[in-house]
Design a protein around this motif. Structure first.
Motif, PDB file in Angstrom:
ATOM      1  N   LEU A   1       6.714 120.279 -20.900  1.00  0.00           N
ATOM      2  CA  LEU A   1       7.425 119.014 -20.714  1.00  0.00           C
ATOM      3  C   LEU A   1       6.727 117.885 -21.475  1.00  0.00           C
ATOM      4  CD1 LEU A   1       8.318 119.260 -16.921  1.00  0.00           C
ATOM      5  CD2 LEU A   1       9.909 119.400 -18.848  1.00  0.00           C
ATOM      6  N   ILE A   2       5.388 117.906 -21.457  1.00  0.00           N
ATOM      7  CA  ILE A   2       4.637 116.887 -22.194  1.00  0.00           C
ATOM      8  C   ILE A   2       4.847 117.054 -23.698  1.00  0.00           C
ATOM      9  CG2 ILE A   2       2.345 115.997 -22.736  1.00  0.00           C
ATOM     10  CD1 ILE A   2       3.324 115.221 -19.946  1.00  0.00           C
ATOM     11  N   SER A   3       4.687 118.279 -24.197  1.00  0.00           N
ATOM     12  CA  SER A   3       4.860 118.497 -25.641  1.00  0.00           C
ATOM     13  C   SER A   3       6.298 118.299 -26.077  1.00  0.00           C
ATOM     14  CB  SER A   3       4.377 119.901 -26.029  1.00  0.00           C
ATOM     15  OG  SER A   3       5.159 120.899 -25.397  1.00  0.00           O
ATOM     16  N   GLY A   4       7.231 118.375 -25.117  1.00  0.00           N
ATOM     17  CA  GLY A   4       8.639 118.142 -25.417  1.00  0.00           C
ATOM     18  C   GLY A   4       9.023 116.675 -25.455  1.00  0.00           C
TER      19      GLY A   4
ATOM     20  N   GLU B   1       6.534 110.144 -24.398  1.00  0.00           N
ATOM     21  CA  GLU B   1       7.174 109.248 -25.360  1.00  0.00           C
ATOM     22  C   GLU B   1       8.466 108.669 -24.801  1.00  0.00           C
ATOM     23  OE1 GLU B   1       4.453 111.962 -27.526  1.00  0.00           O
ATOM     24  OE2 GLU B   1       5.972 112.211 -25.973  1.00  0.00           O
ATOM     25  N   ALA B   2       9.247 109.502 -24.094  1.00  0.00           N
ATOM     26  CA  ALA B   2      10.509 109.022 -23.525  1.00  0.00           C
ATOM     27  C   ALA B   2      10.264 107.921 -22.496  1.00  0.00           C
ATOM     28  CB  ALA B   2      11.266 110.188 -22.887  1.00  0.00           C
ATOM     29  N   LEU B   3       9.254 108.110 -21.649  1.00  0.00           N
ATOM     30  CA  LEU B   3       8.955 107.095 -20.632  1.00  0.00           C
ATOM     31  C   LEU B   3       8.357 105.845 -21.264  1.00  0.00           C
ATOM     32  CD1 LEU B   3       7.456 109.303 -17.761  1.00  0.00           C
ATOM     33  CD2 LEU B   3       9.803 108.539 -18.046  1.00  0.00           C
ATOM     34  N   THR B   4       7.506 106.041 -22.262  1.00  0.00           N
ATOM     35  CA  THR B   4       6.875 104.895 -22.932  1.00  0.00           C
ATOM     36  C   THR B   4       7.903 104.052 -23.668  1.00  0.00           C
ATOM     37  OG1 THR B   4       4.819 106.145 -23.178  1.00  0.00           O
ATOM     38  CG2 THR B   4       5.099 104.206 -24.577  1.00  0.00           C
ATOM     39  N   MET B   5       8.851 104.719 -24.340  1.00  0.00           N
ATOM     40  CA  MET B   5       9.903 103.991 -25.059  1.00  0.00           C
ATOM     41  C   MET B   5      10.777 103.179 -24.113  1.00  0.00           C
ATOM     42  SD  MET B   5      11.089 106.632 -28.054  1.00  0.00           S
ATOM     43  CE  MET B   5      12.417 105.525 -28.560  1.00  0.00           C
ATOM     44  N   ALA B   6      10.840 103.613 -22.849  1.00  0.00           N
ATOM     45  CA  ALA B   6      11.608 102.867 -21.853  1.00  0.00           C
ATOM     46  C   ALA B   6      10.805 101.705 -21.267  1.00  0.00           C
ATOM     47  CB  ALA B   6      12.064 103.808 -20.739  1.00  0.00           C
ATOM     48  N   GLY B   7       9.569 101.534 -21.745  1.00  0.00           N
ATOM     49  CA  GLY B   7       8.780 100.383 -21.328  1.00  0.00           C
ATOM     50  C   GLY B   7       7.753 100.653 -20.257  1.00  0.00           C
TER      51      GLY B   7
ATOM     52  N   GLU C   1      15.350 111.996 -19.305  1.00  0.00           N
ATOM     53  CA  GLU C   1      16.470 111.160 -18.868  1.00  0.00           C
ATOM     54  C   GLU C   1      16.471 111.005 -17.356  1.00  0.00           C
ATOM     55  OE1 GLU C   1      20.228 112.469 -20.389  1.00  0.00           O
ATOM     56  OE2 GLU C   1      19.398 112.948 -22.355  1.00  0.00           O
ATOM     57  N   LEU C   2      16.257 112.124 -16.659  1.00  0.00           N
ATOM     58  CA  LEU C   2      16.248 112.103 -15.193  1.00  0.00           C
ATOM     59  C   LEU C   2      15.167 111.167 -14.667  1.00  0.00           C
ATOM     60  CD1 LEU C   2      16.937 113.259 -12.353  1.00  0.00           C
ATOM     61  CD2 LEU C   2      15.427 115.180 -12.881  1.00  0.00           C
ATOM     62  N   LEU C   3      13.945 111.307 -15.175  1.00  0.00           N
ATOM     63  CA  LEU C   3      12.853 110.484 -14.672  1.00  0.00           C
ATOM     64  C   LEU C   3      12.992 109.028 -15.084  1.00  0.00           C
ATOM     65  CD1 LEU C   3       9.834 112.931 -15.115  1.00  0.00           C
ATOM     66  CD2 LEU C   3      10.997 112.288 -12.996  1.00  0.00           C
ATOM     67  N   ASN C   4      13.477 108.760 -16.290  1.00  0.00           N
ATOM     68  CA  ASN C   4      13.685 107.368 -16.693  1.00  0.00           C
ATOM     69  C   ASN C   4      14.704 106.678 -15.798  1.00  0.00           C
ATOM     70  OD1 ASN C   4      12.048 106.332 -18.739  1.00  0.00           O
ATOM     71  ND2 ASN C   4      13.082 107.526 -20.322  1.00  0.00           N
ATOM     72  N   ASP C   5      15.788 107.364 -15.486  1.00  0.00           N
ATOM     73  CA  ASP C   5      16.801 106.772 -14.599  1.00  0.00           C
ATOM     74  C   ASP C   5      16.253 106.589 -13.186  1.00  0.00           C
ATOM     75  OD1 ASP C   5      18.494 106.714 -16.728  1.00  0.00           O
ATOM     76  OD2 ASP C   5      19.960 108.141 -15.926  1.00  0.00           O
ATOM     77  N   LEU C   6      15.482 107.589 -12.722  1.00  0.00           N
ATOM     78  CA  LEU C   6      14.915 107.481 -11.378  1.00  0.00           C
ATOM     79  C   LEU C   6      13.920 106.334 -11.284  1.00  0.00           C
ATOM     80  CD1 LEU C   6      14.267 111.121 -10.094  1.00  0.00           C
ATOM     81  CD2 LEU C   6      15.422 109.278  -8.870  1.00  0.00           C
ATOM     82  N   ILE C   7      13.035 106.224 -12.267  1.00  0.00           N
ATOM     83  CA  ILE C   7      12.035 105.155 -12.249  1.00  0.00           C
ATOM     84  C   ILE C   7      12.702 103.790 -12.298  1.00  0.00           C
ATOM     85  CG2 ILE C   7      10.104 104.111 -13.482  1.00  0.00           C
ATOM     86  CD1 ILE C   7       9.386 106.972 -14.399  1.00  0.00           C
TER      87      ILE C   7
END
Length: 278
Positions: free
Chosen positions: A26-29, A33-39, A266-272
């Motif tokens: 999941l990290i290498s995928g 970066e996805a969470l960081t790009m979301a701020g 996507e799931l974690l960004n929306d949840l956070i």
């Protein structure tokens, strides 16, 4: 939000075997970066190897829980939101202990409600939710620093459809709230009525319909699509105070195209975002 991603890379007592490869995948995928790009401010902590050199499922499983509890507690004390990436579902007992959670949302195609007395195969992870609810392995669970069993009336079981006979019988006697993804509003109302103040959200990725997302070798037809699970999880996080998340049971050997990591992002960004804006 300040987020701590905690890696617990074990599967049935084996380090980096099977679903124990999931956290790193999941990290290498691209999850960070996805969470960081979301701020979000993201830190990654890895519990590494725990316990004795000899990998024994039960002893190692609870040693992992202890290590996770310590990391989760450090994250909370530092003002960071803990997200545990785990191979096994039992790891949620450690997250619950570290968070001081008093309620749990358990999304899984399995009930994980067997005990040593009822289990057909003796699979420890099939007893994971039973352990969290104080139904089995009580001395081992009590040795996890900060662990308190969660009252079954403060448990929501989401989309469990592959149940052993003993689990079906147990669910008739316990006040566990069962729901499908479309019915989560009523389920979370019952959770609030039961007095839930600190909710842990456990997301076993095999809860998904394998036609849409296959996370591991445990396949049972039905279940939600990634979009349906994301919507339901966010609806629950809006309704009750979620203090931590576990994502478990991803085996990259069953994801040849690498479809799972972006969907988890996507799931974690929306949840956070939901938890942050609550």
């Amino acid at each position: 939000m300040k987020v701590s991603i905690i890696l617990a890379s074990y599967d049935s007592g084996h380090y980096h075997g099977g679903m124990g490869q999931g956290p790193d995948a999941l990290i290498s995928g691209g999850l960070v970066e996805a969470l960081t790009m979301a701020g979000h401010d993201v830190a990654v902590e890895d519990i590494g190897r725990v316990g004795e050199a000899q990998e024994r499922e039960i002893a190692t499983g609870f040693a992992v829980c202890n290590a996770v509890a310590a990391e989760v507690r450090l994250a909370r004390d530092s003002g960071r939101f803990p997200i545990v990436l785990a191979g096994n579902c039992l790891t949620s007992a450690g997250a619950v202990a570290g968070e001081g959670a008093d309620a749990i949302i358990w999304a899984d195609q399995h009930g994980d409600l067997n005990t040593p007395e009822t289990s057909i195969y003796g699979f420890l992870d099939g007893m994971a939710l039973a352990t969290v609810l104080g139904l089995c392995w009580r001395p081992m669970a009590a040795a996890i620093s900060g662990f308190q069993p969660i009252d079954p009336s403060r448990c929501v079981l989401v989309n469990a459809r592959d149940l052993d006979p003993a689990e079906k019988q147990l669910l008739k006697t316990l006040p566990i709230v069962r729901t499908e993804c479309p019915g989560v509003a009523q389920a979370t109302e019952r959770l609030k009525a039961a007095g839930a103040k600190r909710v842990h959200m456990h997301l076993d990725l095999d809860v998904h319909d394998p036609e849409d997302l296959q996370a591991n070798r445990y396949v049972s037809q039905g279940g939600p699509s990634p979009e349906q699970l994301r919507g339901a999880a966010c609806a629950m996080a809006l309704a009750v105070p979620v203090v931590g998340i576990t994502v478990s049971a991803y085996d990259p050997a069953f994801d040849a195209q690498g479809d799972v990591p972006p969907l988890v992002g996507e799931l974690l960004n929306d949840l956070i975002a939901t938890i942050e804006g609550r």
